[in-house]
Enzyme design. Sequence first.
Site, PDB file in Angstrom:
ATOM      1  N   HIS A   1       0.865  -1.193   0.000  1.00 48.75           N
ATOM      2  CA  HIS A   1       0.000   0.000   0.000  1.00 48.75           C
ATOM      3  C   HIS A   1       0.904   1.246   0.000  1.00 48.75           C
ATOM      4  CE1 HIS A   1      -3.439   2.401   0.266  1.00 48.75           C
ATOM      5  NE2 HIS A   1      -3.892   2.126   1.472  1.00 48.75           N
TER       6      HIS A   1
ATOM      7  N   ASP B   1      -2.635  -1.548  12.520  1.00 50.19           N
ATOM      8  CA  ASP B   1      -3.583  -1.670  11.409  1.00 50.19           C
ATOM      9  C   ASP B   1      -4.528  -2.815  11.772  1.00 50.19           C
ATOM     10  OD1 ASP B   1      -4.892  -1.517   8.963  1.00 50.19           O
ATOM     11  OD2 ASP B   1      -3.284  -2.449   7.804  1.00 50.19           O
TER      12      ASP B   1
ATOM     13  N   ARG C   1      -3.130  11.871   2.791  1.00 47.27           N
ATOM     14  CA  ARG C   1      -3.296  11.050   1.577  1.00 47.27           C
ATOM     15  C   ARG C   1      -3.511  11.981   0.376  1.00 47.27           C
ATOM     16  NH1 ARG C   1      -4.960   5.737   1.898  1.00 47.27           N
ATOM     17  NH2 ARG C   1      -4.534   5.811  -0.326  1.00 47.27           N
TER      18      ARG C   1
HETATM   19  N1   CP Z   1      -6.290   3.819   4.310  1.00 43.86           N
HETATM   20  C1   CP Z   1      -6.986   3.517   3.203  1.00 43.86           C
HETATM   21  O1   CP Z   1      -6.447   3.122   2.154  1.00 43.86           O
HETATM   22  O2   CP Z   1      -8.328   3.736   3.331  1.00 43.86           O
HETATM   23  P1   CP Z   1      -9.449   3.270   2.294  1.00 43.86           P
HETATM   24  O3   CP Z   1      -9.494   1.774   2.321  1.00 43.86           O
HETATM   25  O4   CP Z   1     -10.699   3.904   2.825  1.00 43.86           O
HETATM   26  O5   CP Z   1      -9.103   3.775   0.925  1.00 43.86           O
HETATM   27  N1  NVA Z   2      -4.460  -3.716   5.692  1.00 46.14           N
HETATM   28  C1  NVA Z   2      -5.727  -3.113   5.352  1.00 46.14           C
HETATM   29  C2  NVA Z   2      -5.521  -1.702   4.908  1.00 46.14           C
HETATM   30  C3  NVA Z   2      -6.776  -0.973   4.519  1.00 46.14           C
HETATM   31  C4  NVA Z   2      -6.515   0.401   4.049  1.00 46.14           C
HETATM   32  C5  NVA Z   2      -6.405  -3.912   4.266  1.00 46.14           C
HETATM   33  O1  NVA Z   2      -5.733  -4.392   3.331  1.00 46.14           O
HETATM   34  O2  NVA Z   2      -7.621  -4.087   4.351  1.00 46.14           O
END
Ligand code: CP
Ligand code: NVA
Length: 304
Positions: free
Chosen positions: A133, A223, A290
């Site tokens: 990510h 997370d 972001r």
């Molecule tokens: N943190 C993040 O990527 O949030 P969303 O899943 O809402 O895009």
């Molecule tokens: N680790 C989480 C992040 C969400 C933004 C997922 O992949 O769902």
Amino acid sequence: MKLKTKNLLTLAELTPKEFLGLIDESIKLKKQLKGKNNKPVLKNKTLTMIFQKPSTRTRVSFEIGMYQLGGHAINLSSDDMQLSRGESIEDTAKTLSRYTNCIMARVYDHTLLEKLSEHSTVPVINGLSNTFHPCQILADFMTIKEKKKKFKGLKIAWIGDGNNVCNSMIYGAALSGVKISIATPKGFEPNKTVVKQAKKLTAVELTTDPFVVVKNADVVVSDTFSSIHNVDPKRMKKFLPKYQVNSKLMSAAKKDAIFLHCLPAKRGQEVTSDVIDGVQSVVWDEAENRLHTQKALLVSLIHA
Ligand code: CP
Ligand code: NVA
């Protein structure tokens, strides 16, 4: 600032100078926006967004970011595309490249992004895959820079699942030279290749003990224990109560440590309300950032 890479899929495409440059550029764009001096430098440019998974922050911040830059974003659910009827990712990439200036995709399988970028002539940005990510981590390091004013000498503590955000966080630590210490249950460690690559640039510590990682930490990160692609309810037993960031764990970090979480959060699971809603939490700045970091990224990837 132009980047050497065409795509941003992991963060490993960036040099430390480019990574730090993007953070500085993001801080500049934030100041411009707050000073009502927003510059529409991507006038007439378009971003096409593909979502295989749900999103709040990523979708809205990219769409509004493009709007503020004078361009336009369109949002596609992969279910509504011919992809869902078997059209190949190669043909999708070639078609979209004839219309748009950049593609952002949120996918399950990371190799889909690799294929998409291989067959598209325009930049491809990873808006989250099961493995990485990168956009989240640009925002996280911008937030760290704003709050701590520096990267040198800092220590990040990651507690919980060694997931997609964790993998990218390790690259972020390597690119900024910040030490990162990660506590996960056995079997939930981050990607081995990422750790090996990062160790060439910074100190990466892996352990199962959350109290070891928070010692002397400047930044504490958690997370969700169940990412979108990990729905097995039995996972919870591996994480709770040991890997929850609560006030006891938080108080074992440095006094002025900040708390980061990419959101969405499950209060009472990976973090307690008193921590995420408390004075050390910077999650709303992190979410806002972001927008600014992705604008910097779009400007750096989309060339005239
Ligand atoms: N943190 C993040 O990527 O949030 P969303 O899943 O809402 O895009
Ligand atoms: N680790 C989480 C992040 C969400 C933004 C997922 O992949 O769902």
